[in-house]
Design an enzyme around this catalytic site. Structure first.
Site, PDB file in Angstrom:
ATOM      1  NE  ARG A 238     -20.090 -39.495 -23.387  1.00  0.00           N
ATOM      2  CZ  ARG A 238     -18.794 -40.229 -22.478  1.00  0.00           C
ATOM      3  NH1 ARG A 238     -19.171 -40.434 -21.258  1.00  0.00           N
ATOM      4  NH2 ARG A 238     -17.700 -39.743 -22.946  1.00  0.00           N
ATOM      5  CD  GLU A 267     -22.948 -34.930 -18.635  1.00  0.00           C
ATOM      6  OE1 GLU A 267     -21.834 -34.388 -18.681  1.00  0.00           O
ATOM      7  OE2 GLU A 267     -23.085 -36.121 -18.432  1.00  0.00           O
ATOM      8  CG  HIS A 285     -19.293 -36.847 -16.855  1.00  0.00           C
ATOM      9  ND1 HIS A 285     -20.062 -36.654 -18.105  1.00  0.00           N
ATOM     10  CD2 HIS A 285     -18.698 -38.172 -17.018  1.00  0.00           C
ATOM     11  CE1 HIS A 285     -19.549 -37.780 -18.867  1.00  0.00           C
ATOM     12  NE2 HIS A 285     -18.916 -38.504 -18.460  1.00  0.00           N
TER      13      HIS A 285
HETATM   14  C1  DGY Z   1     -15.389 -41.103 -20.731  1.00  0.00           C
HETATM   15  O1  DGY Z   1     -14.156 -41.178 -20.642  1.00  0.00           O
HETATM   16  O2  DGY Z   1     -15.898 -41.196 -21.510  1.00  0.00           O
HETATM   17  C2  DGY Z   1     -15.688 -40.587 -19.332  1.00  0.00           C
HETATM   18  O3  DGY Z   1     -17.033 -40.283 -19.498  1.00  0.00           O
HETATM   19  C3  DGY Z   1     -14.972 -39.402 -19.082  1.00  0.00           C
HETATM   20  O4  DGY Z   1     -14.560 -39.273 -17.657  1.00  0.00           O
END
Ligand code: DGY
Length: 328
Positions: A238, A267, A285
């Site tokens: 993240r 983002e 992402h």
């Molecule tokens: C998640 O599943 O948390 C990813 O970041 C999304 O693709």
């Protein structure tokens, strides 16, 4: 039951909800729904299928009304949801962890490691610009992986899959997590390390922790300064785990030789100075973006709703402690 889905999702799994007699509305536009739109759309719904781009907080839950029973998040991460607010209100929350997603993220992490080590993006751009004039001994010299150290911060499902693949490159793997994991050490040959030691000796540092109060800003001026000179940072977890201002500084000062990011602090905005750097690889992402993973995520997100409405505890319920006291 009335269910609102905040964006079209791959596959035809929503039809399973329709077959069960549920009333589905899918946000009609192909863009993230704005919070002021979402707050209107959730009024009166019993279920919400949300994406990680949707902020699902107490106000939104209250705007939906006291009949909101299930939130199924189309993602593994659920930092976009105020879990405590949901639990306090007896709302079941589920997510979509599965091997397909975990493997996809691990594969993407390796795609980024290899892109950094072998300067694939830079080389590709140069060729496209007409820069290839014939073989040369000195162009795009990269970094060999063999014998290098990979530091994995967060050895959960995805981190373990990243570690497993490192064997094939004959890398040494260090990991950091709350407690040493003896089973993983035995199975994967990884070595537990304090965060400071891991940063000090790793040639590649890859982040695989969830975003929490503890991990937000974990990679900052101080921690970056501890990293081995000439090392690389990879983030497929993240964005807000990394302070991008500090990362830019570490790249400018040469502490880091490069970085690869799939996720960003704010983002979809990206630090403008990252955009201009040759030694930075940026992807939008997409770590879990394989057909296999996204189909499975659709299936799991829908099953979370289906099962909860049938009175069956969803497999991927994040707040199972409220199952017996949930809203009905
Ligand atoms: C998640 O599943 O948390 C990813 O970041 C999304 O693709």
């Amino acid at each position: 039951m009335k269910i609102f889905v905040t964006r079209r999702i791959p596959g035809d799994y929503l039809s399973l909800l329709k077959k069960e007699g549920h009333e589905i509305e899918v946000f009609s536009e192909d863009r993230p729904i704005k919070s002021e739109e979402l707050v209107l759309k959730v009024k009166g719904v019993d279920g919400l299928l949300s994406l990680l781009t949707d902020r699902v907080d107490a106000d939104l839950m209250d705007a939906a009304g006291p009949q909101l029973k299930v939130i199924s998040n189309y993602a593994v991460g659920f930092d976009n949801i105020d879990l405590k607010a949901a639990s306090d209100r007896g709302i079941v929350v589920c997510n979509t962890p599965c091997d397909e997603v975990n493997e996809a993220v691990a594969e993407h992490t390796w795609a980024l490691i290899l892109s950094l080590a072998r300067r694939i993006v830079e080389a590709d751009e140069s060729v496209r610009r007409g820069g290839y004039k014939g073989w040369e001994p000195n162009i795009f010299l990269g970094t060999s992986l063999i014998g290098k150290t990979l530091g994995i911060i967060g050895l959960g499902r995805i981190g373990s899959m990243v570690a497993r693949r490192a064997k094939g490159y004959n890398m040494k793997v260090l990991y950091n997590k709350h407690e040493p994991d003896k089973d993983a050490e035995k199975e994967l040959g990884v070595v537990f390390s304090s965060l400071d030691d891991l940063l000090k000796v790793s040639d590649f540092v890859s982040l695989h922790v969830p975003l929490t109060d503890e991990t937000r800003g974990m990679i900052n001026i101080e921690t970056l300064a501890k990293m081995k000179k000439g090392s690389f940072l990879i983030n497929t977890a993240r964005g807000p785990i990394v302070c991008e201002d500090a990362l830019v500084k570490a790249l400018d000062e040469g502490t880091l030789k490069g970085a690869a990011l799939d996720v960003y602090e704010n983002e979809p905005n990206i630090h403008p100075e990252l955009l201009g750097k040759q030694n930075v690889v940026l992807t939008p992402h997409i770590a879990s973006s394989t057909n296999e993973a996204r189909e499975k995520m659709s299936q799991l997100a829908v099953e979370g709703l289906l099962h909860a409405f049938l009175g069956k505890k969803p497999l991927n319920m994040i707040n199972p402690e409220i199952w017996n006291t949930r809203r009905k």
